[in-house]
Design a protein around this motif. Structure first.
Motif, mmCIF file in Angstrom:
data_model
loop_
_atom_site.group_PDB
_atom_site.id
_atom_site.type_symbol
_atom_site.label_atom_id
_atom_site.label_comp_id
_atom_site.label_asym_id
_atom_site.label_seq_id
_atom_site.Cartn_x
_atom_site.Cartn_y
_atom_site.Cartn_z
ATOM 1 N N ALA A 559 0.844 -1.188 0.000
ATOM 2 C CA ALA A 559 0.000 0.000 0.000
ATOM 3 C C ALA A 559 0.877 1.235 0.000
ATOM 4 N N ARG A 560 0.428 2.271 -0.662
ATOM 5 C CA ARG A 560 1.168 3.539 -0.647
ATOM 6 C C ARG A 560 0.176 4.693 -0.749
ATOM 7 N N VAL A 561 0.590 5.837 -0.190
ATOM 8 C CA VAL A 561 -0.241 7.042 -0.256
ATOM 9 C C VAL A 561 0.155 7.798 -1.515
ATOM 10 N N LEU A 562 -0.737 7.847 -2.489
ATOM 11 C CA LEU A 562 -0.409 8.505 -3.759
ATOM 12 C C LEU A 562 -0.229 10.003 -3.595
ATOM 13 N N THR A 563 -0.946 10.590 -2.655
ATOM 14 C CA THR A 563 -0.862 12.043 -2.459
ATOM 15 C C THR A 563 0.176 12.422 -1.411
ATOM 16 N N GLY A 564 1.028 11.469 -1.036
ATOM 17 C CA GLY A 564 2.089 11.768 -0.071
ATOM 18 C C GLY A 564 1.504 12.204 1.257
ATOM 19 N N LYS A 565 2.143 13.161 1.868
ATOM 20 C CA LYS A 565 1.655 13.688 3.139
ATOM 21 C C LYS A 565 0.933 15.022 2.965
ATOM 22 N N TYR A 566 0.754 15.414 1.714
ATOM 23 C CA TYR A 566 0.227 16.759 1.458
ATOM 24 C C TYR A 566 -1.157 16.953 2.073
ATOM 25 N N GLY A 567 -2.056 15.993 1.857
ATOM 26 C CA GLY A 567 -3.415 16.158 2.347
ATOM 27 C C GLY A 567 -3.477 16.286 3.850
ATOM 28 N N ARG A 568 -2.883 15.332 4.546
ATOM 29 C CA ARG A 568 -2.967 15.327 6.007
ATOM 30 C C ARG A 568 -2.220 16.510 6.617
ATOM 31 N N GLU A 569 -1.070 16.844 6.085
ATOM 32 C CA GLU A 569 -0.290 17.943 6.658
ATOM 33 C C GLU A 569 -0.951 19.293 6.426
ATOM 34 N N ASN A 570 -1.682 19.426 5.325
ATOM 35 C CA ASN A 570 -2.300 20.717 5.001
ATOM 36 C C ASN A 570 -3.805 20.741 5.238
ATOM 37 N N LYS A 571 -4.327 19.659 5.827
ATOM 38 C CA LYS A 571 -5.761 19.547 6.098
ATOM 39 C C LYS A 571 -6.593 19.732 4.829
ATOM 40 N N VAL A 572 -6.102 19.137 3.747
ATOM 41 C CA VAL A 572 -6.797 19.198 2.457
ATOM 42 C C VAL A 572 -7.374 17.823 2.142
ATOM 43 N N ASN A 573 -8.665 17.773 1.885
ATOM 44 C CA ASN A 573 -9.324 16.524 1.477
ATOM 45 C C ASN A 573 -9.185 16.377 -0.029
ATOM 46 N N PHE A 574 -8.520 15.317 -0.471
ATOM 47 C CA PHE A 574 -8.365 15.066 -1.902
ATOM 48 C C PHE A 574 -9.393 14.035 -2.367
ATOM 49 N N ARG A 575 -10.050 14.348 -3.484
ATOM 50 C CA ARG A 575 -11.003 13.427 -4.080
ATOM 51 C C ARG A 575 -10.804 13.417 -5.592
ATOM 52 N N TYR A 576 -10.785 12.205 -6.133
ATOM 53 C CA TYR A 576 -10.551 12.006 -7.567
ATOM 54 C C TYR A 576 -11.763 12.471 -8.378
ATOM 55 N N LEU A 577 -11.504 13.182 -9.476
ATOM 56 C CA LEU A 577 -12.562 13.650 -10.366
ATOM 57 C C LEU A 577 -12.598 12.769 -11.610
ATOM 58 N N ARG A 578 -13.671 12.046 -11.778
ATOM 59 C CA ARG A 578 -13.836 11.167 -12.941
ATOM 60 C C ARG A 578 -14.385 12.013 -14.085
ATOM 61 N N LEU A 579 -13.525 12.390 -15.009
ATOM 62 C CA LEU A 579 -13.898 13.309 -16.084
ATOM 63 C C LEU A 579 -14.378 12.602 -17.339
ATOM 64 N N ASP A 580 -14.158 11.302 -17.420
ATOM 65 C CA ASP A 580 -14.653 10.515 -18.546
ATOM 66 C C ASP A 580 -15.805 9.659 -18.039
#
Length: 971
Positions: A559-580
């Motif tokens: 397992a790996r965190v694709l978004t690194g530590k950016y989300g948790r460290e910056n309190k940003v919720n990342f969600r994938y946008l399905r554009l197709d």
């Protein structure tokens, strides 16, 4: 405590404040929002971006009135507008726009006022725009239209029946309003008219009572390039093959011999009669390649009292359709036949044909007495009688999934679902099936939640393997179908199930972070944050924690965190946008576009994640606003999206892939610049338990900190995430924030957190400290604080006024006042018992009343109503489908009994929230008069002084208040 006479003490202050407000208005040159602008405020609907990224299409719809379709050339900037256009579709070749033209609202209103029959009322039309030439064509009286998904050559549209008295007169006008006289519909040769060689007397000699069968209407197939048309009469339904090569249609004729199912090749004009004869022909469905068609018909049994359907199949080289399944098919149980209530479907490769089967309906005895109108409730009923009533039509149409193996010699039929396994979900390629059975647990829905037993079902044999028992969460296939994936809230972990060997894998327990919603505060188990999807070839699954996106091998090996530590460290919720919209699996070889939202500041933006090239997402655009609605052109790097704040309407913006050239391309409401608006900000406060929470505070744009403003509090649960939401002026069930702040109010929306068992006290611990925090800022008059909310918000307000007198007035809509009686009530919209709300969800008690009677009483405002000193207004409609309206009656009656000021509005026939705009307007005026009286010192209206008698109810005409002001009126 605040007495009823407190207003005398500050009436002079009110006059001073109003004068200062008027001076501030004069200085800004803007005016406060009035009701006269409500109907004209526009929204953007149906946004579409052409595949090549050149054309943007959307509708501008006023609150009340006629919409218009906007077509924008993003290359040249040229904009064209078309009256009354909406629901536009761009053809697959990006050359045409086809859309619905709604009739003028004035004509619709006039027809309704004159009580014209439905068939005589104004009908929709059809518009076609050639994007290359700009030429537009209109066709009157069109029921609906369809374009092939992958072809832009033809459009098919079904006309309304001609008006009985004017059919002959209107016939020439049926075609376009503009130009092209050489392409009239009457000149086109009906394709199937060369076919009717079949003998007309086929079933005419059977003189049995005629069944009612609605005749079809004229279907027109139009070549969008040449404008040539083919006309087919008496069509009841139709569908395109995906590639646009074929159009299948059914005919329901006044002449029995003309009924049938047909296929038309519009390029050649050739029609093939698939099946003919009196009967119904329904549920036409092509396979993915457009080489096979399935449909249902009761032709062979039409004259019988009970007419079972048969399933028919046509393949491209066939001269006619052949029967595949009927009531005598041995693979079906005796007395069963294909169901007309499920559309057939093909597997992606076309080898499997799925259909529903159900018992043949038994005709009602002709001499049967009228049933007694009585409901008999039994403690053993799996579902309560009200739920059975709500689901009665669904129950009548219940059917079970079966499959026909088209590539086997005997066209083998396998039953996948049955009475004891009613629900089947197919894998993406339809080669695997997952069955679920909720039947053993249906009673639990009333006080607990839904559960099911899950089975793998063999497509070839129908054999079942149980994999989960009494499981509450959803289970889904991976795209290739190698795995099932599900979240188990008993262990707070994600699992996969490998179909090849039946092994289960715990994916997340050992990763050191929570994958459940950490701020969940109801008695039920917290759900997961969710799945982003699977990567190609089922290589891995992408799962969200609170902030970041994880890639996990389906066997849990890595397992790996694709978004690194950016989300948790910056309190940003990342969600994938399905554009197709057709994407089945996520490719990690391409950049991923993520939506990032800061849960503290509420800033949002789009990020690009290139897996393997960067250990954290690249910020493309990230601003202190709310971004959303992202769409991408199918064949170009062109994007369209919205940006909004409280002050900024969510207009449309376009950009390239780098999001460095943002360009605003719509201006829905330029008139906003003329009006005083508001500015929203976040504040923090400590609740009574010392927990830091957020709230949204909205001030007028001409705010003066030296003034004393009335404060309006609006509550529900957590509302700080609404910081950047735009509120268009308009009527509704709740206060309109924009109008209130424009007219001199300050608005507060505090977050509320809960302790299970004490929902009322929890709201008190949050709302009162939030109000006190704002009052300490110095610009709020503490004697002029009001509060408003609906449903759950209404309950909390009704509770609050039994514990505090800080509010000068309140409106608590559709409020529960007695949790004991409400626990045993019914949500009439679904027919469900309300018990589950108290034991498991929003009402947050956690047990039934016989286990914690005192907590039910403590949280029920009706038992403490004698303490209320706050003037009380409520709305509780007599067809409320969520909160029984007797809850409103209970509290109002108690207030009346105690001689306390209270008013209740009951809109006849309305549900939980107001839906009819005229009722919204009527309520809005009275709601605002109530608060303006108590919080701004406006004169008390007559309805508050004297009430309104039953004979005089609803006669007050508020419509003039919503009419746009003339220039003379403005002066």
């Amino acid at each position: 405590m605040l007495g009823a006479n407190f207003r005398k003490k500050w009436s002079g202050l009110v006059v001073i404040v109003l004068v200062l407000f008027a001076l501030a208005q004069a200085q800004t040159g803007k005016k406060p929002i009035g009701y006269d602008v409500y109907d004209s405020w526009k929204s953007i609907q149906g946004t579409k971006l052409s595949g090549d990224g050149r054309w943007l299409v959307y509708s501008l719809a006023p609150g009340e009135g006629d919409p218009e379709l906007v077509v924008l050339d993003l290359q040249s900037g040229k904009e064209s507008r078309f009256p009354r256009g909406r629901e536009a579709v761009i053809s697959a070749d990006d050359r045409f726009v086809v859309y619905t033209i709604v009739p003028p609202k004035a004509e619709v209103d006039k027809a309704k006022k004159e009580k014209k029959k439905p068939e005589e009322q104004p009908k929709n039309g059809l518009g076609i725009i050639n994007l290359q030439t700009g030429q537009q064509v209109s066709i009157d009286r069109v029921k609906n239209f369809k374009l092939a998904e992958d072809s832009g050559k033809f459009v098919a549209y079904l006309l309304e029946p001609p008006l009985p008295k004017e059919a002959a007169k209107d016939q020439p006008k049926k075609e376009e309003e503009k130009k092209e006289p050489e392409k009239k519909e009457s000149e086109a040769k009906p394709a199937e008219k060369k076919e009717p060689e079949q003998k007309a007397g086929e079933k005419k000699e059977e003189k049995k009572p005629e069944k009612k069968k609605e005749p079809g209407t004229e279907l027109v197939i139009r070549n969008l390039e040449t404008n040539e048309t083919i006309s087919v009469q008496e069509v009841s339904e139709y569908t395109w093959s995906r590639n646009g090569r074929y159009l299948a249609y059914a005919v329901s004729s006044k002449k029995p011999e003309d009924d049938g199912a047909f296929i038309l090749d519009p390029s050649s004009g050739k029609t093939v009669a698939l099946l003919k004869g009196q009967g119904h022909y329904v549920k036409l469905a092509f396979d993915e390649r457009g080489q096979q068609l399935a449909f249902l018909s009761d032709r062979d049994s039409y004259q019988e009292k009970a007419s079972p359907y048969k399933l028919y199949l046509w393949q491209e080289k066939m001269a006619a359709a052949v029967e595949m399944v009927g009531p005598k098919t041995t693979a079906l149980p005796p007395g069963y036949s294909p169901s007309e209530n499920r559309e057939p479907s093909f597997s992606r490769d076309g080898s499997l044909l799925f259909f529903g089967y159900a018992p043949v309906p038994e005709p009602a005895p002709e001499d049967a007495p009228e049933p007694v109108k009585v409901d008999i409730w039994s403690w053993t009923d799996p579902e309560l009688q009200p739920m059975q009533r709500v689901r009665a039509e669904e129950e009548k149409k219940k059917n079970f999934l079966a499959v026909c193996h088209l590539t086997t010699k005997d066209k083998k039929i396998v039953r996948l679902a049955s009475d004891d396994l009613p629900e089947i979900r197919l894998s993406d390629d339809s080669q695997k099936a997952l069955g679920s059975n909720p039947l053993p647990y249906r009673q639990l829905v009333s006080w607990d939640r839904s559960y099911s037993d899950y089975y793998l079902v063999d497509i070839k044999t129908g054999a079942r393997t149980k994999i989960l028992e009494k499981f509450p969460s959803s289970v889904s296939f991976s795209p290739v179908g190698n795995y099932l994936v599900y979240y188990d809230d008993q262990t707070d972990a994600w699992f996969t199930y490998r179909l090849a060997d039946g092994r289960r894998f715990d994916l997340t327990s050992g990763l050191g972070v929570n994958f459940f919603r950490e701020e969940w505060d109801t008695p039920s188990e917290p759900p997961a944050y969710g799945l982003a999807g699977w990567t190609e070839n089922d290589a891995s699954v992408l799962i969200y924690d609170r902030y970041d996106l994880w890639e996990i091998k389906p066997d849990g090996s890595s397992a790996r965190v694709l978004t690194g530590k950016y989300g948790r460290e910056n309190k940003v919720n990342f969600r994938y946008l399905r554009l197709d919209p057709e994407e089945k699996a996520i490719s990690l070889k391409k950049p991923l576009i993520l939506l990032g939202t800061n849960e503290i500041t509420k800033a949002s933006g789009f990020f690009r994640l290139e897996v393997g090239k960067s250990d954290q997402p690249e910020k493309l655009v990230y601003i202190d606003k709310l971004l959303g609605g992202l769409q991408k052109a199918k064949k170009a790097e062109k994007y369209v999206f919205t940006i909004q704040t409280f002050e900024e309407f969510p207009d449309l913006w376009v950009s390239g892939s780098e999001f460095k050239d943002l360009k605003k391309v719509s201006q829905a409401n330029p008139q906003q610049a003329e009006y005083i608006w508001g500015q929203a900000e976040l504040i923090t406060y400590l609740n009574a338990d010392g927990k830091e929470l957020q709230a949204v505070l909205i001030k007028p744009e001409n705010f003066d900190p030296k003034q004393k403003y009335p404060l309006m509090v609006y509550i529900y649960e957590r509302l700080s995430d609404q910081l950047h939401r735009y509120y268009a002026p308009g009527p509704g069930t709740n206060i309109n924030f924009t109008r209130y702040v424009s007219n001199g109010y300050v608005i507060l929306m505090p977050d509320i957190v809960y302790e299970v068992g004490y929902p009322g006290l929890s709201s008190l611990k949050c709302v009162v400290p939030a109000v006190e925090t704002v009052v300490r800022m110095g610009f709020i008059d503490p004697r002029r604080i009001g509060i408003q909310g609906h449903s759950w918000g209404g309950y909390q307000i009704t509770y609050l006024i039994t514990r505090t007198n800080i509010f000068a007035a309140c409106e608590a809509g559709a409020a529960v006042s007695n949790m004991v009686s409400a626990y045993g009530g019914i949500r009439w919209g679904t027919g469900m018992s309300r018990a589950f709300q108290y034991e498991k969800t929003q009402s947050r008690i956690g047990t039934p009343p016989w286990e914690r009677a005192l907590q039910f009483i403590e949280n029920s405002p009706i038992f403490w109503v004698e303490r209320v000193q706050t003037p009380y207004l409520t709305i509780h409609n007599d067809e409320d489908d969520a909160v029984p309206w007797y809850q409103g009656i209970e509290f109002f009656s108690a207030m009346r009994r105690l001689g306390k000021p209270a008013w209740m509005f009951v809109f006849n026939g309305e549900k939980h929230g107001l839906r009819q705009r005229e009722n919204q307007k009527y309520w809005t005026i009275h709601l605002d008069e109530f608060f303006d009286h108590y919080l701004k010192g406006a004169p008390q209206p007559e309805w508050m002084k004297k009430g309104v008698t039953y004979l005089e109810r609803g006669k007050r005409d508020v419509s003039l208040l919503f009419q746009p002001k003339t220039e003379e009126g403005k002066k």
